[in-house]
Write an enzyme that holds these catalytic residues in place. Structure first.
Site, PDB file in Angstrom:
ATOM      1  N   HIS A 208      24.527  87.619 -20.500  1.00 44.59           N
ATOM      2  CA  HIS A 208      23.970  86.309 -20.850  1.00 44.59           C
ATOM      3  C   HIS A 208      22.459  86.205 -20.657  1.00 44.59           C
ATOM      4  CE1 HIS A 208      24.103  85.983 -16.494  1.00 44.59           C
ATOM      5  NE2 HIS A 208      23.278  84.968 -16.577  1.00 44.59           N
TER       6      HIS A 208
HETATM    7  N1  UDP Z   1      32.318  84.175 -13.796  1.00 47.67           N
HETATM    8  C1  UDP Z   1      33.432  83.427 -14.106  1.00 47.67           C
HETATM    9  N2  UDP Z   1      33.870  83.404 -15.403  1.00 47.67           N
HETATM   10  C2  UDP Z   1      33.264  84.095 -16.407  1.00 47.67           C
HETATM   11  C3  UDP Z   1      32.117  84.866 -16.086  1.00 47.67           C
HETATM   12  C4  UDP Z   1      31.671  84.889 -14.771  1.00 47.67           C
HETATM   13  O1  UDP Z   1      34.023  82.804 -13.212  1.00 47.67           O
HETATM   14  O2  UDP Z   1      33.708  84.008 -17.555  1.00 47.67           O
HETATM   15  C5  UDP Z   1      31.795  84.129 -12.411  1.00 47.67           C
HETATM   16  C6  UDP Z   1      31.578  85.462 -11.745  1.00 47.67           C
HETATM   17  O3  UDP Z   1      32.695  85.819 -10.964  1.00 47.67           O
HETATM   18  C7  UDP Z   1      30.354  85.191 -10.881  1.00 47.67           C
HETATM   19  C8  UDP Z   1      29.567  84.153 -11.627  1.00 47.67           C
HETATM   20  O4  UDP Z   1      30.503  83.520 -12.501  1.00 47.67           O
HETATM   21  O5  UDP Z   1      30.738  84.656  -9.619  1.00 47.67           O
HETATM   22  C9  UDP Z   1      28.420  84.763 -12.396  1.00 47.67           C
HETATM   23  O6  UDP Z   1      27.812  83.832 -13.193  1.00 47.67           O
HETATM   24  P1  UDP Z   1      26.613  84.218 -14.149  1.00 47.67           P
HETATM   25  O7  UDP Z   1      26.771  85.601 -14.603  1.00 47.67           O
HETATM   26  O8  UDP Z   1      26.553  83.140 -15.182  1.00 47.67           O
HETATM   27  O9  UDP Z   1      25.342  83.981 -13.267  1.00 47.67           O
HETATM   28  P2  UDP Z   1      24.267  84.891 -12.535  1.00 47.67           P
HETATM   29  O10 UDP Z   1      24.934  85.468 -11.341  1.00 47.67           O
HETATM   30  O11 UDP Z   1      23.741  85.925 -13.481  1.00 47.67           O
HETATM   31  O12 UDP Z   1      23.227  83.897 -12.143  1.00 47.67           O
END
Ligand code: UDP
Length: 384
Positions: A208
């Site tokens: 993303h």
């Molecule tokens: N996650 C979720 N469903 C999804 C994709 C990710 O529950 O379809 C969870 C994953 O386990 C993690 C978090 O969302 O805890 C990650 O979110 P994201 O990748 O949007 O954020 P980042 O960590 O890059 O800020």
């Protein structure tokens, strides 16, 4: 008047702070408000996580103008500024490096002490807006919770006062420890088609990050890497922005790659736990994979989480590289030995953070900055 406010706004915030919120809710020494900035607002990016993780719902929920990053930040600042006029908290807590943390400007304008969870992480990649955001909030903060000693050192190197940085461990370990027993129930939330696919070996994917999906060369490389996985199925819960970009491009994913909408935490962790490996550009997912013993490909030019490479839990895939050997990357991730140690802490982080917040609220001692604490001389510009 309540003592504290905690401001969150996106999916991984709810997940990472879920235990902190529950611990704050279950004590009676200080009073707090949970404020939702409104950056994420749809059911499957927000409410599902409150329900699955049993998180108390926000006391205040704002809506933001999601037209652009600028409008999200400016409406968050305005909403919080107006709120803080009526609510005189002793401190306001923010987490991470998102548009929501830029709401800390409103607390700064009211001179309310700022607390930053996830402080002093650095990718040293100044092209990332997140790097700019986290640097700004760290330098606005009166209290910083840094997950690891190495992050604390990064803060000290920038002249941040040693008195305000506390090392806590990473609360994502707490969340995994607390919820592991529920991950198997995640299977029930997956639809039949996905359940059938994952009866055989599979790889999990998320992507993303703007620098990956908005740059067509990087995005093409990511799609090519995924299309090089031809000996097993791939499940790709794909964020809406990524879906939009893919649909509007000429790129095509192979038939063994199943794209689904974003899913809840339990079903995601079920998929992660049972996957052969994960390919991701998510900061949190790469930590979760490392903690759960699942090999990962980190699809990023730079990272603020180098520990996953240090312990040999992850392979770097730089989507900006023009000469990538996709098969080598896939072979490398398959040859990782699954005997690394979790570098992110012992699962007590949320407790340490909440105990410190209570102590600081009770002692009214958030303002710990002193001129003598700085590693450079600011005595001419700072009067106590
Ligand atoms: N996650 C979720 N469903 C999804 C994709 C990710 O529950 O379809 C969870 C994953 O386990 C993690 C978090 O969302 O805890 C990650 O979110 P994201 O990748 O949007 O954020 P980042 O960590 O890059 O800020």
């Amino acid at each position: 008047m309540k003592d504290l406010a905690i401001v969150l706004g996106i999916r991984p915030d709810v997940i990472r702070a879920s235990k902190i919120l529950k611990l704050l809710n279950n004590q009676n020494e200080i009073e707090f408000d949970f404020i939702w900035s409104g950056q994420h607002y749809s059911e499957n990016m927000k409410d599902t996580f409150f329900q699955q993780l049993n998180v108390p719902i926000p006391n205040f929920e704002f809506t933001v103008d999601t037209k652009s990053d600028a409008t999200i930040v400016s409406s968050t600042i305005t909403n919080l500024f107006n709120h803080f006029e009526k609510h005189k908290y002793k401190a306001v807590v923010f987490l991470g490096d998102t548009n929501t943390v830029m709401g800390s400007i409103a607390a700064a304008q009211h001179n309310i002490p700022i607390v930053h969870i996830e402080g002093c992480m650095r990718s040293y990649d100044w092209r990332m807006p997140e790097e700019k955001y986290r640097t700004v909030i760290d330098h606005l903060s009166d209290r910083i919770y840094a997950y690891l000693n190495s992050y604390r050192q990064q803060g000290l190197n920038e002249g941040i006062s040693k008195n305000i940085i506390k090392v806590t461990g990473n609360p994502i370990v707490d969340i995994i420890n607390e919820n592991t027993k529920h991950f198997d129930s995640g299977l029930n939330y997956l639809d039949n088609e996905v359940q059938n696919i994952i009866e055989n070996d599979y790889v999990l994917v998320t992507s993303h990050r703007r620098e990956n999906i908005l740059d067509i060369e990087s995005f093409t490389n990511i799609i090519s890497l995924l299309n090089s996985i031809n000996d097993e199925n791939v499940v790709f819960p794909m964020g809406y922005k990524t879906q939009e970009i893919l649909e509007n491009s000429d790129l095509k994913l192979n038939d063994n790659i199943k794209v689904i909408d974003p899913i809840g935490y339990l079903e995601f962790m079920y998929l992660l736990k049972n996957s052969n490996f994960v390919a991701t550009d998510s900061g949190t997912v790469v930590e979760e994979a490392c903690i759960m013993g699942i090999p990962s490909i980190q699809m990023r030019y730079s990272t603020e989480r180098p520990e996953v490479y240090d312990v040999k839990a992850s392979i770097k895939f730089d989507p900006t590289n023009k000469n990538i050997d996709f098969n080598k990357i896939l072979n490398d991730v398959k040859s990782l030995e699954k005997n690394w140690e979790n570098p992110f802490g012992d699962g007590n982080s949320s407790k340490i953070i909440v105990e410190d917040l209570i102590e600081l609220c009770n002692s009214n001692d958030f303002k710990k900055h002193k001129p003598s604490d700085y590693s450079f001389d600011i005595s001419n510009s700072f009067k106590e």
